[in-house]
Structures are given as C-alpha cells and as structure tokens.
Design an enzyme around this catalytic site. Structure first.
Site, PDB file in Angstrom:
ATOM      1  N   HIS A   1       0.839  -1.189   0.000  1.00 24.23           N
ATOM      2  CA  HIS A   1       0.000   0.000   0.000  1.00 24.23           C
ATOM      3  C   HIS A   1       0.882   1.249   0.000  1.00 24.23           C
ATOM      4  CE1 HIS A   1      -3.398  -2.561   1.861  1.00 24.23           C
ATOM      5  NE2 HIS A   1      -3.522  -2.482   0.555  1.00 24.23           N
TER       6      HIS A   1
ATOM      7  N   GLY B   1      -3.257  -1.887  -8.168  1.00 19.85           N
ATOM      8  CA  GLY B   1      -4.317  -2.636  -7.492  1.00 19.85           C
ATOM      9  C   GLY B   1      -5.717  -2.152  -7.821  1.00 19.85           C
TER      10      GLY B   1
ATOM     11  N   ASP C   1      -4.352  -6.675  -8.681  1.00 26.59           N
ATOM     12  CA  ASP C   1      -4.524  -7.774  -7.723  1.00 26.59           C
ATOM     13  C   ASP C   1      -5.224  -8.959  -8.377  1.00 26.59           C
ATOM     14  OD1 ASP C   1      -3.376  -6.357  -5.548  1.00 26.59           O
ATOM     15  OD2 ASP C   1      -5.251  -5.275  -5.277  1.00 26.59           O
TER      16      ASP C   1
ATOM     17  N   ASP D   1      -1.388  -1.544   5.039  1.00 23.10           N
ATOM     18  CA  ASP D   1      -1.578  -0.458   5.999  1.00 23.10           C
ATOM     19  C   ASP D   1      -2.945  -0.682   6.634  1.00 23.10           C
ATOM     20  OD1 ASP D   1      -1.955   1.807   7.457  1.00 23.10           O
ATOM     21  OD2 ASP D   1      -1.754   3.198   5.791  1.00 23.10           O
TER      22      ASP D   1
ATOM     23  N   HIS E   1     -10.339  -0.107  -2.761  1.00 16.59           N
ATOM     24  CA  HIS E   1     -10.217  -1.353  -3.504  1.00 16.59           C
ATOM     25  C   HIS E   1     -10.083  -2.555  -2.561  1.00 16.59           C
ATOM     26  CE1 HIS E   1      -6.173   0.212  -2.844  1.00 16.59           C
ATOM     27  NE2 HIS E   1      -5.681  -0.995  -3.015  1.00 16.59           N
TER      28      HIS E   1
ATOM     29  N   ASP F   1     -10.569  -5.955  -4.048  1.00 16.42           N
ATOM     30  CA  ASP F   1      -9.457  -6.477  -4.830  1.00 16.42           C
ATOM     31  C   ASP F   1      -8.413  -7.126  -3.933  1.00 16.42           C
ATOM     32  OD1 ASP F   1     -10.268  -5.361  -7.517  1.00 16.42           O
ATOM     33  OD2 ASP F   1     -10.136  -3.527  -6.361  1.00 16.42           O
TER      34      ASP F   1
ATOM     35  N   ARG G   1      -8.079 -14.406  -1.134  1.00 17.87           N
ATOM     36  CA  ARG G   1      -9.006 -15.513  -1.383  1.00 17.87           C
ATOM     37  C   ARG G   1      -8.395 -16.513  -2.367  1.00 17.87           C
ATOM     38  NH1 ARG G   1     -14.805 -15.813  -0.968  1.00 17.87           N
ATOM     39  NH2 ARG G   1     -15.730 -17.264  -2.460  1.00 17.87           N
TER      40      ARG G   1
END
Length: 298
Positions: free
Chosen positions: A169, A226, A231, A251, A258, A261, A267
């Site tokens: 991030h 991202g 992602d 962070d 997002h 994402d 996942r």
C-alpha cells in the site's frame, strides 16, 4: 548435539469446518505433516472449540501435547483469540495465529475473523491462513533453532523454480523498498518476481541501482495498479500455481476503496491452500526472508 528453543511459542489455532473433518483435511495435513517441527518446538496451542474436537477425533493430540482450549466460535472463542493477540501479558499472549480459512465459509468474514487478521498485522504477529503458509512458518521456526530440515518441503525452497508477488500500500512502499534492499540476494534467487503498478516500478529502479541498468530493468514484472485490477491479475497466477509466496505489506489503519481487490488476492491464496501463502506485515516479513534465505541454502 542437542538444541534448546529460545522461547516456547504460543500459537492460536483455528480451522474452518471444511478444513477439519476429513482424514486429509488441511488441519490433519498441517499437524501430521509438521510433526517433526512441532515435536522440536513444543509450542503451546490455543485452540478454538470445534478445531480441538477435530484434533481429538483424528488422534492428533500426541503431536500437540500442550493445548489450551478456547470456547466454540459461537460462544466467543474467536473473539477471545483476538484478545490474546493484543494481550501485553507474555504468559497469555499468542505469538502467531494459524487460521486455516475456507474462502467460501461465511464465518471467515465475520467481524471477529477480520479483526483477528487486522490485529495480527498491527501487533506484528504472523497470521497464517493457508496450509502452505503454516507449514512453511513452522518449518522455518524449527530449522532456524537447529532442527533438521524436512526433506518433504525441499522442492518448495528451490527458489530458482519459484515465483513471488511483492505488493505494498502507498504508506508501506518505502518499507517494501527497504525490505527488498536488505533481502535483495534472496529475492534475486526467485525465478519470477511480480508486483502491482507503482510498487513494481520502484522495485525495478532499486534493482537497476544494485544490478545495473540492463540487468535490473525487468527484475520485477509489473502488472496494473491494485485499484485498476492488478490484484486480480496476480490472483490468476496464484490460482494457476505460478506464484507460491505473496508479500503484501498492508496499511491496516486506512480505509481502502479497492478492499474487494485485496480480498480477492487473499481468497485466491486460500483457494489453493496447500500451495500459496501471504505475509502481511514488515517485521514478520523481515524475519521470514532471513529464515527463507538460510533454509533455501540447505
């Protein structure tokens, strides 16, 4: 020669239902497959209700001899585990959490489950949500303390055949660059390095500084940022088993537009739980990369 582990670890342990019941479930594979490391480390496991029932059913308590039982999830067991992550009392606090997550189990997105991961990141404690991640972490903790390497895992430590994703991030990009510079030699061993947008560009700039303009220009293969779908692009490589390790410096203090994402990438790793793993915080990543370098050289 005998070795003594410097500190006995306390590990929170929970598995979603689909990872508990079958004889080849992720929980069973983890504990039986990590028998050597667990026997050496002799950690104390803080186990949430039904997960401990499954351990008893499968006869796994001979491997995990030091166990504290927490209530079932419906009775607050997972909430109590979150409290143990943040506890300042070393006699009560857990040092790491293994939460074997089934990505289609709705309980994995309950507030206490989300809080468990977030507090692990904030308090700089490993949060291990896949079978592969938990097995590797136990193996590294054991071998760094003097245990023999598990030959069953040797193939995954042949980094010249492996891919890694490096994501950060905005507030964590400087820390990602510092980590990459400190551990450049081990990251350079990987056959493939991938990153989202800006992070990839910054890492290639670092590589050019270290390796030279020609050798460093394509050190990382950058994908989209991202928010624009990077992602998701990396998630496909994870599902195709081309990326085993994901270093995603989060962070935890900011809301992210997002978020979906980010969850998609995690996942994907949990979908191929026996293969992929995610590391999410700086101190744990620093320790992991140090140990990874040593284990890959054995």
């Amino acid at each position: 020669m005998s070795f003594t582990v410097a500190k006995k670890l306390r590990i929170g342990l929970i598995a979603n239902r689909s990872h508990q019941d079958a004889q080849d479930s992720a929980l069973v594979q983890l504990l039986r497959g990590s028998r050597q490391a667990i026997t050496f480390l002799q950690p104390e496991f803080v186990v949430v209700g039904r997960t401990l029932d499954a351990m008893v059913m499968h006869g796994l308590l001979d491997i995990c001899q030091h166990v504290e039982r927490f209530p079932y999830g419906r009775d607050g067991g997972l909430m109590k585990l979150v409290s143990r992550v943040v506890d300042s009392d070393p006699a009560k606090a857990v040092d790491a959490v293994i939460y074997l997550i089934d990505p289609v189990d709705p309980s994995s997105v309950f507030p206490e489950a989300v809080a468990l991961k977030r507090q692990c990141v904030i308090h700089r404690k490993p949060f291990l949500a896949t079978l592969a991640g938990a097995r590797e972490w136990l193996e590294l903790e054991a071998t760094i303390n003097g245990a023999p390497a598990d030959p069953a895992l040797n193939a995954s430590f042949a980094l010249n055949n492996e891919g890694i994703a490096l994501i950060a991030h905005d507030a964590m990009k400087e820390k990602m660059l510092a980590l990459a510079e400190k551990h450049f030699s081990v990251l350079d061993k990987f056959a493939y390095r991938y990153a989202t947008g800006t992070t990839g560009g910054l890492l290639n700039q670092l590589a050019k500084k270290i390796k030279g303009e020609a050798a460093g220009c394509d050190w990382v293969q950058p994908f989209l940022s991202g928010p624009l779908g990077g992602d998701a692009q990396l998630a496909e490589l994870v599902l195709d088993r081309k990326i085993r390790r994901i270093l995603f410096l989060e962070d935890p203090h900011v809301a992210r537009q997002h978020e979906a994402d980010i969850q998609l990438l995690e996942r994907a790793a949990r979908t191929v739980t026996d293969f992929a793993q995610v590391f999410s915080e700086v101190e744990g990543a620093d320790r992991w990369l140090t140990f990874l370098s040593e284990r890959s050289s054995l």
